[in-house]
Design an enzyme around this catalytic site. Sequence first.
Site, PDB file in Angstrom:
ATOM      1  N   LYS A 169      -9.082  -0.756   2.071  1.00  9.17           N
ATOM      2  CA  LYS A 169      -8.404  -0.640   3.403  1.00  9.17           C
ATOM      3  C   LYS A 169      -9.454  -0.583   4.611  1.00  9.17           C
ATOM      4  O   LYS A 169      -9.327  -1.023   5.540  1.00  9.17           O
ATOM      5  CB  LYS A 169      -7.655   0.927   3.427  1.00  9.17           C
ATOM      6  CG  LYS A 169      -6.569   0.790   2.659  1.00  9.17           C
ATOM      7  CD  LYS A 169      -5.814   2.432   2.504  1.00  9.17           C
ATOM      8  CE  LYS A 169      -4.941   2.316   1.369  1.00  9.17           C
ATOM      9  NZ  LYS A 169      -4.475   3.415   1.013  1.00  9.17           N
ATOM     10  N   GLN A 211      -5.702   9.924   1.367  1.00 12.35           N
ATOM     11  CA  GLN A 211      -5.582   9.316   0.054  1.00 12.35           C
ATOM     12  C   GLN A 211      -5.051  10.116  -0.965  1.00 12.35           C
ATOM     13  O   GLN A 211      -5.513  11.048  -1.298  1.00 12.35           O
ATOM     14  CB  GLN A 211      -6.795   8.581  -0.315  1.00 12.35           C
ATOM     15  CG  GLN A 211      -6.828   7.486  -1.694  1.00 12.35           C
ATOM     16  CD  GLN A 211      -5.733   6.464  -1.322  1.00 12.35           C
ATOM     17  OE1 GLN A 211      -5.789   5.667  -0.304  1.00 12.35           O
ATOM     18  NE2 GLN A 211      -4.789   6.360  -2.187  1.00 12.35           N
ATOM     19  N   ASP A 269       0.793   6.580   7.543  1.00  9.91           N
ATOM     20  CA  ASP A 269       1.446   6.440   6.282  1.00  9.91           C
ATOM     21  C   ASP A 269       2.926   6.850   6.216  1.00  9.91           C
ATOM     22  O   ASP A 269       3.631   6.634   5.326  1.00  9.91           O
ATOM     23  CB  ASP A 269       0.708   7.252   5.088  1.00  9.91           C
ATOM     24  CG  ASP A 269      -0.323   6.602   4.323  1.00  9.91           C
ATOM     25  OD1 ASP A 269      -0.010   5.373   4.159  1.00  9.91           O
ATOM     26  OD2 ASP A 269      -1.158   7.187   3.805  1.00  9.91           O
TER      27      ASP A 269
END
Length: 285
Positions: free
Chosen positions: A53, A97, A120
């Site tokens: 990422k 994460q 997200d």
Amino acid sequence: MMAGIIDGKAVASEIRTKIKKDVEQLRSKGIVPGLAAVLVGDNPASQVYVRNKRKACEEAGIYSEEHKLPADLKQEELVKLVNDLNKDKKINGILIQLPLPKHIDSKMILECVSPDKDVDGFHPYNVGRLTVGDPIFSPCTPHGVIVLLEHYGIKMDGMNAVVVGRSNIVGKPVALMLINRNATVTVCHSRTKDLNERCREADILIVATGRPRMIRGDMVKEGAVVVDVGINREDNGGLVGDVDFEEVSKRAGWITPVPGGVGPMTIAILLKNTVESAKRAAGLI
Ligand code: NAP
């Protein structure tokens, strides 16, 4: 007849090229989109995801920072970091994460992320907006699935879509996105009776179970569109999906390969969400 291959790598690369141009334009106006990734502990797969990422951000001209924290971090320290990032003007997107270590309440941490920076799409506010059909940030992997279908001109309106898997990260949100596009959606999971029959009814079959090659050729209708979200590491180090590609590609009309299908789309959508967040923060959209 061999199924057409849905080339996620190519579509993701197209999106990333477009994002890069977008970011150049924003930078010329003094706006630099920024993404913060928070990684707790040393899960090797998570480390790879975060590194990829960051590389993708660099390539697109997006500012990125990585917060690597020890596995024994106290929950309140993590809350403090998220609150600081919520206030930080350089940051437009915050990515936590997953999975977090067991002693940390993941739901609570995801709710600490400002819904305005929730690239997200996991905050209940954004989940709710998706549910009512008016999303702002939608989760990257399921959104990537939809963008792939749209890119290949695959009709969703009125089609029978079957989703295998009901996780909050993939199955549930992709089912909502399909409903919002007028598909008739069936969601299957580990308690589903007659999974084979349900799958055979699908014009569009989306699979996200984490069970290597569980969808066999005889579970798929001739000509169906099959999207394999699964990423499973084999003993020999190779990657396989949740769909038996060899068998299913002989029956399906379209199919995503693993790797090179849904996988590359996730990061592309994450970058897209971050740039949109920066534009929103600057009052441009
Ligand atoms: P998850 O949270 O483990 O959920 C798996 C789902 O599959 C559950 O709803 C489970 O049912 C269902 N399931 C498991 N075995 C089944 C069976 N035999 N028959 C029917 N349903 C079954 O997994 P996830 O996070 O959604 O991820 C799924 C897969 O996608 C994994 O391989 C993961 O690595 C991959 N993934 C890829 C990306 C990407 O491409 N970037 C992103 C996220 C995930 P129950 O709810 O009843 O337990």
